[in-house]
Write a protein that holds these residues in place. Structure first.
Motif, PDB file in Angstrom:
ATOM      1  N   LYS A 284       0.734  -1.011  -0.074  1.00  0.00           N
ATOM      2  CA  LYS A 284       0.014  -0.066  -0.024  1.00  0.00           C
ATOM      3  C   LYS A 284       0.799   1.264  -0.192  1.00  0.00           C
ATOM      4  N   GLU A 285       1.771   1.188   0.842  1.00  0.00           N
ATOM      5  CA  GLU A 285       2.808   2.572   1.049  1.00  0.00           C
ATOM      6  C   GLU A 285       3.823   2.524  -0.211  1.00  0.00           C
ATOM      7  N   HIS A 286       3.893   1.819  -0.910  1.00  0.00           N
ATOM      8  CA  HIS A 286       4.511   2.072  -2.210  1.00  0.00           C
ATOM      9  C   HIS A 286       3.822   2.134  -3.471  1.00  0.00           C
ATOM     10  N   GLY A 287       2.469   2.390  -3.315  1.00  0.00           N
ATOM     11  CA  GLY A 287       1.653   2.527  -4.359  1.00  0.00           C
ATOM     12  C   GLY A 287       0.733   1.702  -4.894  1.00  0.00           C
ATOM     13  N   TYR A 288       0.356   0.726  -4.266  1.00  0.00           N
ATOM     14  CA  TYR A 288      -0.742  -0.298  -4.612  1.00  0.00           C
ATOM     15  C   TYR A 288      -1.767   0.224  -5.429  1.00  0.00           C
ATOM     16  N   PRO A 289      -2.309  -0.302  -6.436  1.00  0.00           N
ATOM     17  CA  PRO A 289      -1.661  -1.523  -7.198  1.00  0.00           C
ATOM     18  C   PRO A 289      -0.707  -1.026  -8.153  1.00  0.00           C
ATOM     19  N   VAL A 290      -0.614   0.277  -8.509  1.00  0.00           N
ATOM     20  CA  VAL A 290       0.301   0.709  -9.650  1.00  0.00           C
ATOM     21  C   VAL A 290       1.050   1.723  -9.496  1.00  0.00           C
ATOM     22  N   ARG A 291       2.367   1.738  -9.422  1.00  0.00           N
ATOM     23  CA  ARG A 291       3.035   3.056  -9.435  1.00  0.00           C
ATOM     24  C   ARG A 291       4.042   3.196 -10.616  1.00  0.00           C
ATOM     25  N   LEU A 292       4.652   4.364 -10.797  1.00  0.00           N
ATOM     26  CA  LEU A 292       5.548   4.704 -11.871  1.00  0.00           C
ATOM     27  C   LEU A 292       6.977   4.236 -11.222  1.00  0.00           C
ATOM     28  N   VAL A 293       7.586   3.814 -12.282  1.00  0.00           N
ATOM     29  CA  VAL A 293       9.162   3.796 -12.043  1.00  0.00           C
ATOM     30  C   VAL A 293       9.883   4.447 -13.008  1.00  0.00           C
ATOM     31  N   VAL A 294      10.787   5.295 -12.562  1.00  0.00           N
ATOM     32  CA  VAL A 294      11.539   6.545 -13.416  1.00  0.00           C
ATOM     33  C   VAL A 294      12.737   6.189 -12.898  1.00  0.00           C
ATOM     34  N   PRO A 295      13.467   5.212 -13.457  1.00  0.00           N
ATOM     35  CA  PRO A 295      15.156   4.563 -13.295  1.00  0.00           C
ATOM     36  C   PRO A 295      16.072   5.869 -13.275  1.00  0.00           C
ATOM     37  N   GLY A 296      16.830   5.990 -11.992  1.00  0.00           N
ATOM     38  CA  GLY A 296      17.796   6.752 -12.018  1.00  0.00           C
ATOM     39  C   GLY A 296      17.325   8.434 -11.682  1.00  0.00           C
ATOM     40  N   TRP A 297      16.115   8.668 -11.591  1.00  0.00           N
ATOM     41  CA  TRP A 297      15.579   9.975 -11.313  1.00  0.00           C
ATOM     42  C   TRP A 297      14.876   9.888 -10.123  1.00  0.00           C
ATOM     43  N   GLU A 298      14.801  11.334  -9.545  1.00  0.00           N
ATOM     44  CA  GLU A 298      14.487  11.565  -8.222  1.00  0.00           C
ATOM     45  C   GLU A 298      13.062  10.808  -7.710  1.00  0.00           C
ATOM     46  N   GLY A 299      12.935  10.340  -6.522  1.00  0.00           N
ATOM     47  CA  GLY A 299      11.956   9.561  -6.262  1.00  0.00           C
ATOM     48  C   GLY A 299      10.498  10.287  -6.070  1.00  0.00           C
ATOM     49  N   ASN A 300      10.461  11.406  -5.998  1.00  0.00           N
ATOM     50  CA  ASN A 300       9.256  12.186  -6.122  1.00  0.00           C
ATOM     51  C   ASN A 300       8.472  12.115  -7.455  1.00  0.00           C
ATOM     52  N   MET A 301       9.414  11.724  -8.584  1.00  0.00           N
ATOM     53  CA  MET A 301       8.644  11.317  -9.817  1.00  0.00           C
ATOM     54  C   MET A 301       7.970  10.113 -10.064  1.00  0.00           C
ATOM     55  N   TRP A 302       8.536   9.068  -9.100  1.00  0.00           N
ATOM     56  CA  TRP A 302       7.877   7.687  -9.087  1.00  0.00           C
ATOM     57  C   TRP A 302       6.512   7.816  -8.529  1.00  0.00           C
ATOM     58  N   VAL A 303       5.720   8.432  -9.189  1.00  0.00           N
ATOM     59  CA  VAL A 303       4.452   8.573  -8.747  1.00  0.00           C
ATOM     60  C   VAL A 303       3.576   7.235  -8.513  1.00  0.00           C
ATOM     61  N   LYS A 304       3.110   7.297  -7.082  1.00  0.00           N
ATOM     62  CA  LYS A 304       2.412   6.212  -6.632  1.00  0.00           C
ATOM     63  C   LYS A 304       1.016   6.213  -6.778  1.00  0.00           C
ATOM     64  N   TRP A 305       0.151   5.255  -6.654  1.00  0.00           N
ATOM     65  CA  TRP A 305      -1.178   5.055  -7.177  1.00  0.00           C
ATOM     66  C   TRP A 305      -1.711   5.879  -8.474  1.00  0.00           C
ATOM     67  N   LEU A 306      -0.643   5.601  -9.480  1.00  0.00           N
ATOM     68  CA  LEU A 306      -0.768   6.253 -10.625  1.00  0.00           C
ATOM     69  C   LEU A 306      -2.092   6.390 -11.284  1.00  0.00           C
ATOM     70  N   ARG A 307      -2.537   7.422 -11.477  1.00  0.00           N
ATOM     71  CA  ARG A 307      -3.897   7.753 -11.901  1.00  0.00           C
ATOM     72  C   ARG A 307      -4.111   8.184 -13.542  1.00  0.00           C
ATOM     73  N   ARG A 308      -3.084   9.087 -13.847  1.00  0.00           N
ATOM     74  CA  ARG A 308      -3.126   9.795 -15.040  1.00  0.00           C
ATOM     75  C   ARG A 308      -1.898   9.985 -15.720  1.00  0.00           C
ATOM     76  N   VAL A 309      -1.699   9.928 -17.107  1.00  0.00           N
ATOM     77  CA  VAL A 309      -0.480  10.434 -17.884  1.00  0.00           C
ATOM     78  C   VAL A 309      -0.957  11.083 -18.740  1.00  0.00           C
ATOM     79  N   GLU A 310      -0.576  12.423 -19.047  1.00  0.00           N
ATOM     80  CA  GLU A 310      -1.309  13.237 -19.998  1.00  0.00           C
ATOM     81  C   GLU A 310       0.143  13.712 -21.028  1.00  0.00           C
ATOM     82  N   VAL A 311      -0.122  13.666 -22.145  1.00  0.00           N
ATOM     83  CA  VAL A 311       0.845  14.115 -23.182  1.00  0.00           C
ATOM     84  C   VAL A 311       0.765  15.492 -23.417  1.00  0.00           C
TER      85      VAL A 311
END
Lengths: 427, 427
Positions: B242-269
């Motif tokens: 749960k605390e790591h974003g269950y069920p889905v989080r973003l993994v942004v390798p090598g980049w600061e943790g704040n960008m690894w959005v947890k409970w990922l809801r939306r990606v807008e181009v």
């Protein structure tokens, strides 16, 4: 059973609007839904308008309650008592290769004991210059190594010799886990006791035992003891769990789990093997003619499809489907895994998530377009020694049906059009 | 502080009776004790004469009670509320590289929310041909990848800019974890929505947000989005906690943790970045002249000695000592780590447990003969871009002391002859 199977490799439909990425096959969706009318999209939900839990809520976290099914399970009728028994890793629900300690299978011969670091002692005795006793703190002063290895009980898949028995990958193949171990090479400790690895040790063995009441003593030839055996105190970064041998267990890469002695108490250097209970009346393989194979330490190449499988049915209809599973070999690295959806008549080479690592689990995927008809799913592992995982039929021809251990045959799941799967045997 | 330090590289004593193994330095024991009079050796102990726990005792296991100190910890004075706060991985007590989810640090902006797979939706919208909404089950139908990556909060070591503050590697460097992720490349989902990676996307960005109340929105340039970003649902084999974003989080390798959005809801181009709160008033670095650096996404090469350290003192006197720690780089793989025991005057190259992997933690060891005198322990990481971890002094010269984020300077522990360690600053 094969007669009823109409599964075949489906042709891939062109459904992607954009270019297809190079590399692994890209199965698209076609299952995408519009946002209109979905209150989960159009209305603000409680989790988006209130606060969640603070960072002091769980100093050590457990899985979220929705995953309460993803646990070790034992089979009540299998043994007379849970103290000398086994439970199974929920491999049907896992992905990747690492097994969390919390759901990694356990096998005990007299229960999981509680032994503190302060009370821990390891003796090295027998044919060494200087018998030694180490405390836990002593062990931490020797140079350490880190390695990922699988540990498989020799009895994994053992109930399947006579036919399809247990309905689920957890139960047929779940006596396995895969962790990153940190520890001291046993070789280093043997040298500390004065064993000279440059001397003639070809006829020497070690006998290892645990601090539990069963002691679970096993003989290991010196070649292996000096090769890659670890005296491990951490798994997946943290201390071994009680049920995995806290504070110290032996790691015997590629060899049957029974030799990975937990709560490691003693290593004796000897002129020959002990021929203990655990290597004579148990952990030997009785053949059709009544004789038994012994010293069957290495775990042969093996694989299983973890999803879809009886505990992990397909929750959707025809279309893109990810078939995934695990492969491993005690003799080296996995080179290739093939998958069949028609009970072994046709094979497709699966995609390995990473190049195989020696004596560690390899995750494979096959991304298909399922046509919605019945499938007989199988996987077939090949390791870098050239060994190919055999069919159950081929294995029975050389081993008969009396064995308990070392069943590494190809597993078959029958998947029905409604997405459910069951353990079946192809003949 | 340096004046009082008398530490130097001790000469290695010859204490091994046998031949020394090739390869990594072998520090022997010399701390071995005789069995005589030790009741733990001479007397049968209760754990060897009774039964332990059965295999049905803990379907999902937790660490043994003796390890109850190895937990995430938060610092009460650091934030006004634990709902928008951080806790720290107990890196001082771990070995290897994998971080178990149960003790991997958390950072929340509005608390850890509980979101079921059934309630989960992911929208991809903006400048795409076909805006899409995925359910969790939809995501499971796309081809998956597995990768081990570290996730480091940009504020890790942030309290140390002005001087040595927090006494322990857990608190100075514990906003980091390292897990094996399984998920779908974001590229695949963007293509499914009709984004053409072959087109000119050089000025395009994505904006990602979570389903929690904070939404924690961040802008990511399209190059990165199409490179190695994962939409992940498993970590270390099992479902995200749960605390790591269950069920889905973003993994942004090598980049600061704040960008690894947890409970990922939306990606807008989008045509450009949003310049959201989380990338303007926060997660930017104020320099000495009052201007701020922004878009400081990549985590520079960094390392820390985890043991000995303030929370992991040396429990013995002079003699063999294992110095160990972690190194990482958001720009590539760790090539080399040097260790100093005299505050940076002399350096020895440490042994890497494995060759460095890109954007993942690397474990290093230096096995020494400690002479029992004071040490000023430091480690210095180098990555495969040629970058060398800087001293605090060098970092302050270019960044001043106003920053909160991206402090990757060399850390110093003062180890006293009694084995205790404290966080100090070398000048």
């Amino acid at each position: 059973m094969t007669e009823s199977v109409k599964g075949k490799v489906p042709s891939r439909r062109a459904f992607l609007k954009g270019a297809v990425a190079a590399g692994g096959a890209v199965a698209g969706a076609g299952m995408v839904r519009a946002a209109e009318g979905d209150p989960l999209i159009t209305e603000v939900q409680p989790w988006a308008s209130g606060f969640g839990e603070g960072v002091d809520a769980t100093p050590y976290g457990l899985p979220i309650r929705f995953e309460s099914d993803v646990v070790r399970r034992n089979v009540e009728w299998l043994t007379a008592d849970t103290i000398s028994s086994i439970n199974f890793t929920p491999i049907h629900a896992l992905d990747g290769t690492i097994t969390p300690q919390g759901c990694a299978f356990e096998r005990h011969h007299s229960g999981a004991i509680e032994l503190s670091k302060q009370d821990y002692r390891l003796m090295i005795n027998g044919l060494v210059d200087t018998p030694l006793v180490f405390t836990y703190a002593d062990l931490e002063r020797f140079p350490r190594e880190n390695h990922v290895y699988f540990c498989e009980c020799a009895a994994n898949t053992g109930m399947e010799w006579a036919g399809a028995q247990l309905n689920g990958a957890q139960f047929t193949h779940g006596m396995i886990h895969n962790m990153e171990y940190s520890g001291v090479p046993l070789r280093t400790l043997l040298e500390e006791a004065g064993l000279d690895p440059a001397g003639d040790l070809s006829d020497k063995w070690i006998y290892v035992e645990g601090a539990d009441a069963s002691s679970n003593g096993r003989s290991i030839p010196m070649d292996k003891a000096l090769d890659d055996v670890l005296v491990a105190f951490k798994a997946n970064g943290e201390a071994l769990r009680k049920e995995h041998g806290y504070p110290v267990r032996l790691v015997v890469p590629g060899w049957e789990g029974n030799m990975w002695v937990k709560w490691l108490r003693r290593v004796e250097v000897m002129d020959g093997p002990v021929e203990s209970r655990e290597e004579t009346s148990k952990y030997t393989d009785t053949l059709a003619d009544g004789t038994s194979r012994k010293w069957t330490w290495e775990m042969d190449a093996k694989s299983v499809i973890t999803s879809p499988s009886p505990q992990s049915p397909i929750p959707h209809g025809a279309g893109p489907l990810v078939i995934t599973g695990l492969a491993w070999s005690g003799r080296g690295a996995i080179d290739r895994v093939d998958v069949s959806i028609d009970g072994g008549e046709n094979w497709q080479t699966a995609r390995l998530a990473k190049p195989g690592e020696a004596k560690a689990l390899t995750r494979f995927y096959l991304d298909i377009e399922w046509d919605g008809s019945e499938m007989l799913l199988q996987s077939r592992a090949m390791d870098d020694t050239g060994y190919v995982q055999p069919t159950k039929e081929a294995l029975r021809e050389v081993r008969g049906e009396n064995s308990i251990y070392h069943n590494n045959c190809i597993q078959t799941w029958l998947v029905t059009p409604n997405g459910e799967a069951e353990n079946v045997e192809v003949s």
